[in-house]
Design an enzyme around this catalytic site. Structure first.
Site, PDB file in Angstrom:
ATOM      1  N   ASP A   1      -6.382  -7.101   4.157  1.00 36.74           N
ATOM      2  CA  ASP A   1      -7.492  -6.364   3.457  1.00 36.74           C
ATOM      3  C   ASP A   1      -8.394  -7.456   2.701  1.00 36.74           C
ATOM      4  O   ASP A   1      -9.515  -7.397   2.829  1.00 36.74           O
ATOM      5  CB  ASP A   1      -6.657  -5.279   2.308  1.00 36.74           C
ATOM      6  CG  ASP A   1      -7.957  -4.924   1.552  1.00 36.74           C
ATOM      7  OD1 ASP A   1      -9.039  -4.268   2.204  1.00 36.74           O
ATOM      8  OD2 ASP A   1      -7.963  -4.876   0.173  1.00 36.74           O
TER       9      ASP A   1
ATOM     10  N   ASP B   1     -12.223  -9.208   4.435  1.00 38.49           N
ATOM     11  CA  ASP B   1     -13.486  -9.242   3.669  1.00 38.49           C
ATOM     12  C   ASP B   1     -13.990 -10.432   3.637  1.00 38.49           C
ATOM     13  O   ASP B   1     -15.319 -10.762   3.866  1.00 38.49           O
ATOM     14  CB  ASP B   1     -13.483  -8.650   2.338  1.00 38.49           C
ATOM     15  CG  ASP B   1     -13.779  -7.138   2.165  1.00 38.49           C
ATOM     16  OD1 ASP B   1     -13.310  -6.528   3.314  1.00 38.49           O
ATOM     17  OD2 ASP B   1     -14.406  -6.312   1.335  1.00 38.49           O
TER      18      ASP B   1
ATOM     19  N   ASP C   1      -3.096 -18.133  -0.065  1.00 35.80           N
ATOM     20  CA  ASP C   1      -4.169 -18.903  -1.191  1.00 35.80           C
ATOM     21  C   ASP C   1      -4.742 -20.004  -0.019  1.00 35.80           C
ATOM     22  O   ASP C   1      -6.077 -20.151  -0.116  1.00 35.80           O
ATOM     23  CB  ASP C   1      -3.536 -19.553  -2.395  1.00 35.80           C
ATOM     24  CG  ASP C   1      -2.202 -20.196  -2.070  1.00 35.80           C
ATOM     25  OD1 ASP C   1      -1.657 -20.214  -1.103  1.00 35.80           O
ATOM     26  OD2 ASP C   1      -1.803 -20.652  -3.058  1.00 35.80           O
TER      27      ASP C   1
ATOM     28  N   TYR D   1       0.762  -1.264   0.044  1.00 31.55           N
ATOM     29  CA  TYR D   1       0.033   0.016  -0.064  1.00 31.55           C
ATOM     30  C   TYR D   1       0.924   1.255   0.055  1.00 31.55           C
ATOM     31  O   TYR D   1       0.503   2.138  -0.529  1.00 31.55           O
ATOM     32  CB  TYR D   1      -0.957  -0.032   1.248  1.00 31.55           C
ATOM     33  CG  TYR D   1      -2.178  -0.839   1.119  1.00 31.55           C
ATOM     34  CD1 TYR D   1      -2.276  -2.071   0.636  1.00 31.55           C
ATOM     35  CD2 TYR D   1      -3.231  -0.071   1.435  1.00 31.55           C
ATOM     36  CE1 TYR D   1      -3.593  -2.626   0.488  1.00 31.55           C
ATOM     37  CE2 TYR D   1      -4.631  -0.622   1.627  1.00 31.55           C
ATOM     38  CZ  TYR D   1      -4.607  -1.969   1.019  1.00 31.55           C
ATOM     39  OH  TYR D   1      -5.913  -2.551   0.791  1.00 31.55           O
TER      40      TYR D   1
ATOM     41  N   LYS E   1       2.953 -15.432   1.672  1.00 34.38           N
ATOM     42  CA  LYS E   1       3.309 -15.879   0.301  1.00 34.38           C
ATOM     43  C   LYS E   1       4.662 -16.382   0.241  1.00 34.38           C
ATOM     44  O   LYS E   1       5.369 -15.936  -0.893  1.00 34.38           O
ATOM     45  CB  LYS E   1       2.801 -15.172  -0.849  1.00 34.38           C
ATOM     46  CG  LYS E   1       2.610 -15.716  -1.977  1.00 34.38           C
ATOM     47  CD  LYS E   1       1.666 -16.965  -2.139  1.00 34.38           C
ATOM     48  CE  LYS E   1       1.524 -17.602  -3.595  1.00 34.38           C
ATOM     49  NZ  LYS E   1       0.953 -18.855  -3.537  1.00 34.38           N
TER      50      LYS E   1
HETATM   51  C1  IPM Z   1     -10.358  -1.456   4.165  1.00 36.80           C
HETATM   52  C2  IPM Z   1     -10.669  -0.758   2.887  1.00 36.80           C
HETATM   53  C3  IPM Z   1      -9.417   0.283   2.459  1.00 36.80           C
HETATM   54  C4  IPM Z   1      -8.175  -0.707   2.421  1.00 36.80           C
HETATM   55  C5  IPM Z   1      -9.683   1.010   1.183  1.00 36.80           C
HETATM   56  C6  IPM Z   1     -10.827   1.755   1.233  1.00 36.80           C
HETATM   57  C7  IPM Z   1      -8.430   1.827   1.093  1.00 36.80           C
HETATM   58  O1  IPM Z   1     -11.000  -1.802   1.985  1.00 36.80           O
HETATM   59  O2  IPM Z   1     -10.045  -0.751   5.189  1.00 36.80           O
HETATM   60  O3  IPM Z   1     -10.198  -2.590   4.093  1.00 36.80           O
HETATM   61  O4  IPM Z   1      -8.018  -1.160   1.328  1.00 36.80           O
HETATM   62  O5  IPM Z   1      -7.477  -0.673   3.457  1.00 36.80           O
HETATM   63 MG    MG Z   2     -10.727  -3.531   2.691  1.00 37.15          MG
END
Ligand code: IPM
Ligand code: MG
Length: 357
Positions: free
Chosen positions: A248, A252, A224, A142, A192
């Site tokens: 990240d 999710d 993975d 990032y 990885k």
């Molecule tokens: C998160 C979000 C952020 C990230 C984005 C919005 C920049 O997806 O907080 O997980 O990638 O960190």
């Molecule tokens: Mg995110």
């Protein structure tokens, strides 16, 4: 009476709606638990860009630095996607994380009993999920340099750099150890290293640091495989320790185990100074302004803020219990609705939660 100053960043999309609910809830908790809380609202994200030409204006960052904690709703909208990268709401978020040195992102994923049926996975698979993703937040790909576009080649090229030094890996590992010691003492480090040098350093450093604490049991997983294991048998995880990009993606994925990403809170912390507490979900522009968003992830983030950021443990527990009571009575927002539940709007479910506090 204890006195706190927090900054509320309601941001974009559904942000203002879920922030409204959070504000009311925090005020009521402060009355019930005898502390005073000043809520300072600042512009952040797309809305700040509209007004000040920057998604993270200095005034906002200064207020955040001077606060006891920052509660953030969400930022972003497709309408900003065509802006230069540094003007986009997401860049504002990265700037805030970096300005406050928030290297540790904590994302707990816990199944709430009343929501077992809301998951897209079978009940037996998600029943015992209780894990925490510890994600490194201000390094890795990032922020790695060099990065950019190369335009003087035959075809356009672009590149980023995934880089960590061992000190960055050490400090996030220490946080994971601290959290694991309050739980089942298991850390699964995700990398990885079969392909990437940066992951090999990650793996070696994590092993080096964790081996100093005899209580910790460490395992390693390639990213993975970790994605597959999170869907196959998520109950095996206690603390997942990973880098910025992998965290990240995996957080999710892990969020969906709970049935809705509208349920997942997070805390971004450093070793001293204010933390930022925010839901994992985005700004959902498609449902913004309709009063149908789920405010619970933000409320659970407020609960993390009370507990970790302000040390108001009882107020945090009061809030979590209130949320569980409302859910167990069958009240849901649209994202979690099933046939037996009563679907409420964002503000209505907020009021139900207020009633239980
Ligand atoms: C998160 C979000 C952020 C990230 C984005 C919005 C920049 O997806 O907080 O997980 O990638 O960190
Ligand atoms: Mg995110």
């Amino acid at each position: 009476m204890k006195k706190y100053k927090i900054v509320l960043l309601s941001g974009d999309g559904i942000g203002p709606e879920i922030s409204e609910v959070s504000k009311k809830v925090i005020k009521k908790l402060s009355k019930n638990h005898n502390f005073d809380i000043e809520i300072i609202e600042e512009l952040f994200g797309g809305i700040a860009y509209e007004k000040y030409g920057s998604p993270a204006p200095d005034k906002t960052l200064d207020q955040c630095k001077k606060s006891d904690a920052v509660l953030l709703a969400c930022v972003g909208d497709i309408k900003y996607d065509s802006l230069a990268r540094e003007l986009r709401p997401e860049s504002g978020l990265l700037k805030l994380r970096s300005a406050l040195n928030l290297f540790a992102n904590i994302r707990p994923v816990k199944i709430r009993k009343s929501l077992l049926d809301a998951s897209t996975l079978k009940k037996e698979i998600v029943e015992h999920v209780d894990l925490i993703v510890v994600r490194e937040l201000i390094g890795g790909i990032y922020f790695g340099k060099p990065r950019g576009h190369i335009t003087d080649t035959k075809i356009p090229k672009a590149f980023n750099t995934m880089v960590y030094d061992s000190a960055e890996i050490e400090r996030i590992t220490e946080i994971a150890i601290k959290i694991a010691n309050q739980r089942n003492k298991k850390i699964c480090s995700v990398d990885k290293s079969n392909v990437l040098e940066v992951s090999q350093l990650w793996r070696d450093t994590v092993l080096n640091i964790t081996s100093k604490d005899k209580n910790i049991s460490l395992s390693n997983m390639y990213v993975d495989n970790a994605a597959m294991q999170l869907v196959r048998d998520p109950g095996q995880f206690d603390v997942i320790l990973t880098s910025n990009l992998f965290g990240d993606i995996l957080s999710d994925l892990a969020a969906m185990l709970t049935g809705s990403i509208g349920m997942l809170p997070s805390a971004s912390l450093n070793n001293d100074g204010p933390g930022v507490f925010e839901p994992v979900h985005g700004s959902a522009p498609d449902i913004a302004g309709k009063n149908i968003a789920n405010p619970i992830a933000m409320l659970l983030s407020a609960s993390m803020m009370l507990k970790i950021g302000l040390n108001e443990e009882e107020a945090a527990e009061n809030l979590e219990t209130a949320i569980d009571k409302v859910l167990s009575k069958g009240f849901r927002t649209a994202d979690l609705a099933d046939r037996s539940s009563e679907v409420l709007s964002c503000s209505e479910i907020g009021d139900k939660i207020m009633d239980e506090i």
